[in-house]
Each structure stands twice: as structure tokens, then as C-alpha cells.
Design an enzyme around this catalytic site. Structure first.
Site, mmCIF file in Angstrom:
data_model
loop_
_atom_site.group_PDB
_atom_site.id
_atom_site.type_symbol
_atom_site.label_atom_id
_atom_site.label_comp_id
_atom_site.label_asym_id
_atom_site.label_seq_id
_atom_site.Cartn_x
_atom_site.Cartn_y
_atom_site.Cartn_z
ATOM 1 N N ASP A 104 -42.889 -65.679 -70.966
ATOM 2 C CA ASP A 104 -42.592 -64.889 -69.217
ATOM 3 C C ASP A 104 -43.614 -65.284 -68.326
ATOM 4 O O ASP A 104 -44.085 -65.595 -67.893
ATOM 5 C CB ASP A 104 -42.176 -63.001 -68.834
ATOM 6 N N ARG A 105 -44.117 -64.403 -67.152
ATOM 7 C CA ARG A 105 -45.045 -64.802 -66.359
ATOM 8 C C ARG A 105 -46.527 -65.203 -67.060
ATOM 9 O O ARG A 105 -46.729 -66.348 -66.895
ATOM 10 C CB ARG A 105 -45.496 -63.880 -65.190
ATOM 11 N N HIS A 149 -35.079 -62.098 -57.241
ATOM 12 C CA HIS A 149 -36.222 -61.276 -57.386
ATOM 13 C C HIS A 149 -37.379 -62.423 -56.763
ATOM 14 O O HIS A 149 -38.299 -62.166 -56.130
ATOM 15 C CB HIS A 149 -36.038 -60.918 -58.794
ATOM 16 N N TRP A 150 -37.545 -63.678 -57.641
ATOM 17 C CA TRP A 150 -38.386 -64.783 -57.046
ATOM 18 C C TRP A 150 -38.735 -64.770 -55.869
ATOM 19 O O TRP A 150 -39.428 -65.202 -55.285
ATOM 20 C CB TRP A 150 -37.883 -65.888 -58.281
ATOM 21 N N TYR A 203 -45.567 -63.852 -58.015
ATOM 22 C CA TYR A 203 -44.909 -64.497 -57.821
ATOM 23 C C TYR A 203 -45.153 -65.496 -56.181
ATOM 24 O O TYR A 203 -44.340 -66.623 -56.937
ATOM 25 C CB TYR A 203 -44.122 -63.537 -58.015
ATOM 26 N N HIS A 265 -34.823 -60.579 -73.392
ATOM 27 C CA HIS A 265 -35.821 -61.212 -72.408
ATOM 28 C C HIS A 265 -37.319 -60.595 -73.624
ATOM 29 O O HIS A 265 -38.005 -61.862 -73.913
ATOM 30 C CB HIS A 265 -35.455 -60.560 -71.490
#
Length: 285
Positions: A104-105, A149-150, A203, A265
Site C-alpha cells: 500500500d503506501r 480519499h486520495w 497522501y 487488500h
């Protein structure tokens, strides 16, 4: 959780990281995603530890690691800054070269580390992501509606106010799926205003500065020089958004392999054995 692993707080030049490490053999650095801490790996790390030295930090801004200073360009939360932390951390532990894995991030930090330090990263694994620049350039109505959400997280102050009004409703998660100790660690993080801010800054950096670093790499023809693997969750949305995920990654790599995994996820929590076996197979190639 993490039996036989050591937990430390390690001070680097520009960050202080909470780090857990254990095992023996060649070094592997595992990077968590949003909104997790290093504890997300607690089912995977023991499966790697008999063969590798496994290092698991909380990324700066996340978990119990330090918070970067706020700046207009959000550079302190950039993946370039976090990549520097990774290299400094591993040198502190005595490793000049290592394998890096990010989810993910965390996958964006793994990608940036491999791009910025080609002589240090031996293999790179990115889980459940495409490069930030690719996501932004391919953005369409489906992406905007499903990954809204980004763009919300890129706004100032409002995301933190919304999340902290009810962190449990916002983030979900459960003790049953995450494990008792990992869930407790996650709970501490999502209820702490400073940590929520640090996670959201990741983000903001993505939309402010990280994609510019990606663009510069592409313009200069840079690619990941080491063997790379991309894995994605078949029950998540990468294939629906991008079709052939490997084709999105191919222009950014020199040697690429990868496949989907039948899980949601948070693959380290939902399919730890499958993920660990895929990692071990790739590490040994």
C-alpha cells in the site's frame, strides 16, 4: 506476537523510528501501509525469519515513529525522505544492501528507495499498488469515485477532523482478522490525532511532491535496476482499475514478475502463508 524479535527505538538523522527485527540471514525490510503499523506483518515475519533477518519499522509519521515537520511541500512526508530513513536504518543495523518489500503506501517508499538507491536494493517487492504518477495520469471517473480519499486526504485539516470524529467507523478493522496485539497497536494509532495527521500527510506528499519525483525519473529514463515483483489482491480493485497490473509497472522496471493473490487488500493479515511463500520464492530466484 513477534516471538524472538527485538523491539527498539532508533534515532536517525531526520527521524526516530520504532523498529522490530529478528531472524537470521540476508536482510529484508518490510514496510506497512495505511493505516497500519509494522504489526500488520506479525503473521508473515515469523515465516521469513528462519531464512532472513527481518526488519519492520513504523514509517515516519505512522505508529510510534516520529512525526516530520509540516511544510508547504510536505517534503518531510515524501517517499524520498522515507527512503532515506530506510537506508539509514539498515546501515544502523549493519546492512549495506538489502531486499525491500512494501504494501500500500509503504510500496511507494519501497519503489522510491529502489529508484534512488539502485546500488543498495537487491530486490524490490511492491504490494497492491501502481506508481503514484501512473494512478494520477490514469485517473478517470471510476478511480475518482472509488479512490476519492486520495483527493480528500490532500486537503488541509478536514480529513483529520472527519477521521477523528469516529476513527473506528472510518477505518474499520477487527481483533479477529488482525490479531489481538496487532489490533491494539492499530487502535492506538488511529485514535491519536498526531498519528492520524502524520498518516494523512503521506497522501498530501503524494499529490504535492512524490509524483514530481516519479515524473523526473520517467523523463530521465530511470527504472528499478534490481529484480522487482508486484503482487496484488484479487479481491481488491487494481485489476478492475488497471487491467494488466504488470503492464502498468513494466516501464518502471528492468526485470519484473508478479501475480494476483486471492485475498482482500490487507494481504499480510488475510493470506500470510501465501504471501510469505511468494516472497521466499522470489528472494531465492
Amino acid at each position: 506476537m513477534f516471538e524472538g524479535f527485538q523491539l527498539e527505538t532508533i534515532e536517525l538523522s531526520q527521524a526516530t523510528l520504532r523498529v522490530r527485527h529478528g531472524g537470521s540471514g540476508p536482510p529484508v525490510l518490510l514496510l506497512h501501509g495505511h493505516p497500519r503499523t509494522h504489526a500488520t506483518w506479525h503473521r508473515v515475519a515469523p515465516l521469513l525469519a528462519p531464512y532472513y533477518t527481518v526488519v519492520l519499522p513504523d514509517l515516519r509519521g505512522f505508529g510510534q515513529s516520529s512525526q516530520p515537520d509540516d511544510t508547504v511541500d510536505h517534503a518531510g512526508s515524501s517517499k524520498r525522505a522515507k527512503a532515506r530513513d530506510c537506508v539509514e536504518l539498515m546501515r544502523h543495523l549493519g546492512f549495506d544492501r538489502f531486499i525491500i518489500v512494501g504494501h500500500d503506501r509503504g510500496s511507494y517508499t519501497a519503489f522510491r528507495t529502489a529508484m534512488d538507491y539502485p546500488d543498495i536494493i537487491e530486490r524490490a517487492v511492491m504490494l497492491d499498488s501502481v506508481p503514484i504518477l501512473e494512478a494520477l495520469e490514469r485517473c478517470d471517473a471510476r478511480f475518482a469515485s472509488e479512490w476519492w480519499h486520495w483527493f480528500f486526504f490532500a486537503q488541509l485539516e478536514k480529513p483529520e477532523r472527519a477521521i477523528l470524529a469516529d476513527p473506528d467507523a472510518w477505518y474499520g478493522g477487527s481483533e479477529k482478522t488482525m490479531g489481538t496485539e496487532a489490533y491494539a497497536d492499530f487502535q492506538r494509532a488511529i485514535h491519536d490525532p498526531a498519528i492520524v495527521h502524520g498518516m494523512i500527510e503521506d497522501y498530501r506528499a503524494g499529490l504535492k511532491i512524490d509524483h514530481l519525483h516519479d515524473r523526473e525519473d520517467r523523463e530521465k529514463g530511470r527504472r528499478i535496476q534490481c529484480p522487482a515483483m508486484v503482487l496484488w489482491s484479487l479481491r481488491d480493485d487494481l485489476e478492475r482499475l488497471y487491467g494488466d497490473v504488470l503492464e502498468v509497472w513494466r516501464p518502471w522496471t528492468t526485470t519484473l514478475t508478479g501475480h494476483g493473490i486471492d485475498c482482500g487488500h490487507h494481504m499480510a493479515e488475510e493470506a500470510p502463508e501465501t504471501l510469505a511463500n511468494a516472497l521466499l520464492d522470489f528472494f531465492r530466484q
